[in-house]
Design a protein around this motif. Structure first.
Motif, short mmCIF file in Angstrom:
data_model
loop_
_atom_site.label_atom_id
_atom_site.label_comp_id
_atom_site.label_asym_id
_atom_site.label_seq_id
_atom_site.Cartn_x
_atom_site.Cartn_y
_atom_site.Cartn_z
N LYS A 127 0.83 -1.20 0.00
CA LYS A 127 0.00 0.00 0.00
C LYS A 127 0.86 1.26 0.00
O LYS A 127 0.56 2.24 -0.68
N LEU A 128 1.97 1.21 0.75
CA LEU A 128 2.85 2.38 0.80
C LEU A 128 3.63 2.57 -0.48
O LEU A 128 3.95 3.70 -0.86
N ASN A 131 2.35 4.95 -2.89
CA ASN A 131 2.55 6.37 -2.56
C ASN A 131 4.01 6.76 -2.54
O ASN A 131 4.38 7.81 -2.01
N LEU A 174 -1.32 7.68 4.42
CA LEU A 174 -2.00 6.51 3.88
C LEU A 174 -3.28 6.23 4.66
O LEU A 174 -4.35 6.03 4.08
#
Length: 241
Positions: A127-128, A131, A174
């Motif tokens: 998920k990170l 970004n 996030l």
């Protein structure tokens, strides 16, 4: 009619009691490793061993924990734990009797629940990456950054967003995006829900200690509500039969 109604509610109460007993009666944890990812991690991740739990916590045997153990993080900054010690557990949705940010009860934030869920499920790194950040499981500084982001979310220790590292800010951002309208967490649970995450209120010999995070299986806790609905249905049928 009165006798029948009384029996119905006794049966419902007994069922609720049995369900509640599976989540929170007489459970304990033992602190196995307060430096699970290294001594530089202030706070979590900790490795803990569940004792006599009525369920299997999420993340058991994962991310460096032994087969029957799981990793967790602190909710508060001003209560403490000792390695090798055993603590009584009450499962809750709030931190209690502590916390430098104040509040008792102090409800767990959805952003914290979002982050801990992703951590336990092993998806926080992916998920990170979307970004532009990298989170490495087993990394001492990365574990510390996650813990500090949780403390900022929970308004603990005088920490602020500005005090976070670059990765810490990315972790915070996030979670903020995921619980906002249209975010992944929001779409699944809603903006204020803590999903499967609960707070373990720890104590020893009647004295309060640190509160830690745990991922519980559902629908176990939801069974309480289901039993209540069943009870209402039975009552309605008896009243209007």
């Amino acid at each position: 009619m009165k006798g029948r109604l009384q029996w119905t509610w006794i049966g419902v109460a007994a069922a609720v009691g049995l369900t509640a007993a599976a989540l929170g009666a007489g459970e304990q944890i033992k602190i196995i490793d307060i430096d699970a990812w290294g001594p530089g991690c202030s706070g979590g991740p900790f490795e803990v061993q569940p004792i006599s739990f009525g369920f299997t916590p999420g993340g058991t045997g994962q991310h460096g924990a032994a087969a029957n153990n799981f990793l967790t993080f602190c909710v508060e900054t001003n209560e403490y734990l000792s390695e090798g010690k055993t603590y009584d557990v009450v499962f809750n949705t709030d931190a209690v009797n502590g916390g430098s940010g104040g509040g008792n009860q102090d409800p767990l934030d959805a952003m914290t629940a979002c982050l801990y869920t992703a951590f336990i499920k092993g998806t926080l790194d992916d998920k990170l990456l979307t970004n532009g950040h990298t989170f490495t499981y087993g990394s001492e500084p990365d574990g510390k950054d996650l813990q500090q982001a949780i403390w900022v979310i929970e308004n603990e220790g005088g920490l602020t967003y500005a005090s976070l590292s670059t990765l810490g800010k990315g972790i915070y951002d996030l979670a903020k995006a995921d619980v906002a309208t249209g975010g992944e967490w929001y779409n699944k649970w809603g903006a204020n829900s803590i999903g499967h995450v609960r707070v373990m209120n720890l104590s020893q010999n009647g004295n309060d200690n640190q509160d830690l995070l745990v991922l519980i299986p559902l629908p176990a806790p939801a069974c309480l509500g289901l039993v209540g609905l069943i009870g209402v249905g039975v009552l309605r049928r008896r009243l209007f039969h």
